[in-house]
Scaffold this active site. Structure first.
Site, mmCIF file in Angstrom:
data_model
loop_
_atom_site.group_PDB
_atom_site.id
_atom_site.type_symbol
_atom_site.label_atom_id
_atom_site.label_comp_id
_atom_site.label_asym_id
_atom_site.label_seq_id
_atom_site.Cartn_x
_atom_site.Cartn_y
_atom_site.Cartn_z
ATOM 1 N N ASP A 1 -11.608 2.605 3.952
ATOM 2 C CA ASP A 1 -11.894 1.171 3.805
ATOM 3 C C ASP A 1 -13.387 0.930 3.594
ATOM 4 O O ASP A 1 -13.787 -0.136 3.123
ATOM 5 C CB ASP A 1 -11.430 0.410 5.052
ATOM 6 C CG ASP A 1 -10.246 -0.494 4.773
ATOM 7 O OD1 ASP A 1 -9.947 -0.729 3.590
ATOM 8 O OD2 ASP A 1 -9.624 -0.964 5.733
ATOM 9 N N LYS B 1 0.835 -1.212 0.000
ATOM 10 C CA LYS B 1 0.000 0.000 0.000
ATOM 11 C C LYS B 1 0.862 1.252 0.000
ATOM 12 O O LYS B 1 0.554 2.239 -0.671
ATOM 13 C CB LYS B 1 -0.945 -0.023 1.205
ATOM 14 C CG LYS B 1 -2.082 -1.024 1.052
ATOM 15 C CD LYS B 1 -2.778 -1.335 2.364
ATOM 16 C CE LYS B 1 -3.803 -2.445 2.165
ATOM 17 N NZ LYS B 1 -4.364 -2.951 3.419
ATOM 18 N N GLN C 1 -4.957 -2.019 9.561
ATOM 19 C CA GLN C 1 -4.696 -3.308 8.918
ATOM 20 C C GLN C 1 -5.251 -4.448 9.766
ATOM 21 O O GLN C 1 -4.943 -4.564 10.950
ATOM 22 C CB GLN C 1 -3.190 -3.503 8.703
ATOM 23 C CG GLN C 1 -2.826 -4.769 7.960
ATOM 24 C CD GLN C 1 -3.356 -4.793 6.535
ATOM 25 O OE1 GLN C 1 -3.236 -3.823 5.794
ATOM 26 N NE2 GLN C 1 -3.933 -5.905 6.134
#
Length: 342
Positions: free
Chosen positions: A169, A102, A146
């Site tokens: 997200d 990422k 995460q």
């Protein structure tokens, strides 16, 4: 480790034949032994056809190029650079790899990348403090925690602490609630389902009025993917571990999104000729010919699907690259929204 099971009519196999998701409803490995006459009829019908490969890597690159241009335009016009903060707790190698990828992706398009690496034994309060800091930081437009988190932490509490305006997200309950409601728009759509729909759009696959089946009902992929298909006016069914006769339901689908994490579960006999298949699964299966001793396969038997479907995503190289591209896109959208940049 269970021994691999090889099927004589194709190269599809699974290293975990006994753990198929539908075993609880009486659909186990024996149900995959379809008759030779059925296989022959499918083969005859599709012998001269080969599905179009939906190249997620190529589409993701195109999207990253578009994002790069927009980030540059934003920087030159108003002096703002989008920023993404990632919080990693613990030292799981797979999670560290995802975070590293990422970060590289952010750098490739000109997005600022911030990273907080916390030890495995960190307290939930310490993680929440980092989230609070990023919530208040105007240079941060997206926050990503995460997953998975260590077992002693309440994942729901931590994810809910991310401000909805920075929830790139797309997992905040208010974002999912808005996604589910007609006439409401979520601030962000979860990245993997968004990538699935984007692939269908970029390959000019008609969704309106089509029968779509989503295999799997997770909060991360299956459920939001079904909501997105419904928004596109598809008639949507969800197949899950308690579904009776899953093959019959899947066989009616014009569009299949498979997201169950079961290697090669969907066989050629389950697929309607001409269907479009988006395979989200990434599963390691034993492969003595690979230097690593395994290879990655999807939830759909690719070798069979390619002869029956009209289009199908490969694994790897299908949905995977799209997930990170959508994360970058959501971060850009967030920065534009905050600064009223059109």
């Amino acid at each position: 480790m269970a021994s691999s099971v090889f099927f004589t009519h194709s190269h599809c196999y699974s290293s975990k034949p006994s753990s198929l998701v539908f075993r609880q409803v009486g659909v186990g490995p024996t149900s995959l032994r379809f008759s030779s006459s059925h296989v022959a009829s499918v083969a005859a019908m599709t012998m001269d056809s080969s599905a179009k490969v939906i190249d997620g890597k190529s589409v993701a690159k195109q999207i990253r190029d578009e994002i790069t241009a927009e980030v540059s335009r934003m920087r030159e016009s108003i002096g703002v650079i989008p920023g993404l903060a990632v919080i990693l707790v613990g030292d799981r190698k797979d999670s560290a790899t995802y975070v590293r990828n990422k970060k590289k992706a952010c750098e490739s398009v000109g997005i600022n990348s911030l990273e907080a690496n916390l030890p495995e034994d960190s307290t939930e309060e310490e993680v929440l403090n980092y989230i609070a800091g990023y919530n208040d930081d105007p240079s941060v437009h997206g926050i990503l925690v995460q997953l998975p988190l260590p077992s002693h932490m309440n994942e729901q509490n931590i994810l809910n602490a991310v401000r909805i305006e920075k929830d790139v997200d797309g997992f905040h309950p208010l974002n999912i609630g808005r996604l589910a409601m007609r006439g409401r728009e979520p601030l962000f759509v979860p990245c993997t389902p968004k990538g699935c729909i984007e692939l269908l759009h970029r390959y000019n696959v008609s969704i309106k009025g089509k029968r779509a089946v989503v295999i799997g009902r997770s909060n991360i992929v299956g459920m939001p993917a079904a909501l997105l298909l419904q928004r596109e006016d598809a008639t949507v069914s969800i197949v899950h571990s308690r579904t009776s006769n899953p093959e019959e339901i899947i066989r009616q689908a014009d569009i299949i999104i498979a997201a169950v994490g079961q290697a090669n579960m969907v066989r050629g006999s389950w697929i309607k000729p001409g269907a479009v298949i988006i395979d989200v699964g990434i599963n390691p299966v034993e492969d003595p010919n690979s230097p690593r001793g395994y290879k990655l396969v999807g939830d759909v038997c690719y070798e069979e699907a390619i002869r029956i479907a009209s289009a199908v995503t490969p694994v790897p190289g299908g949905v995977g690259p799209m997930t990170i591209a959508m994360l970058l896109q959501n971060t850009l959208i967030s920065a534009k929204r905050v600064h009223h940049f059109e």
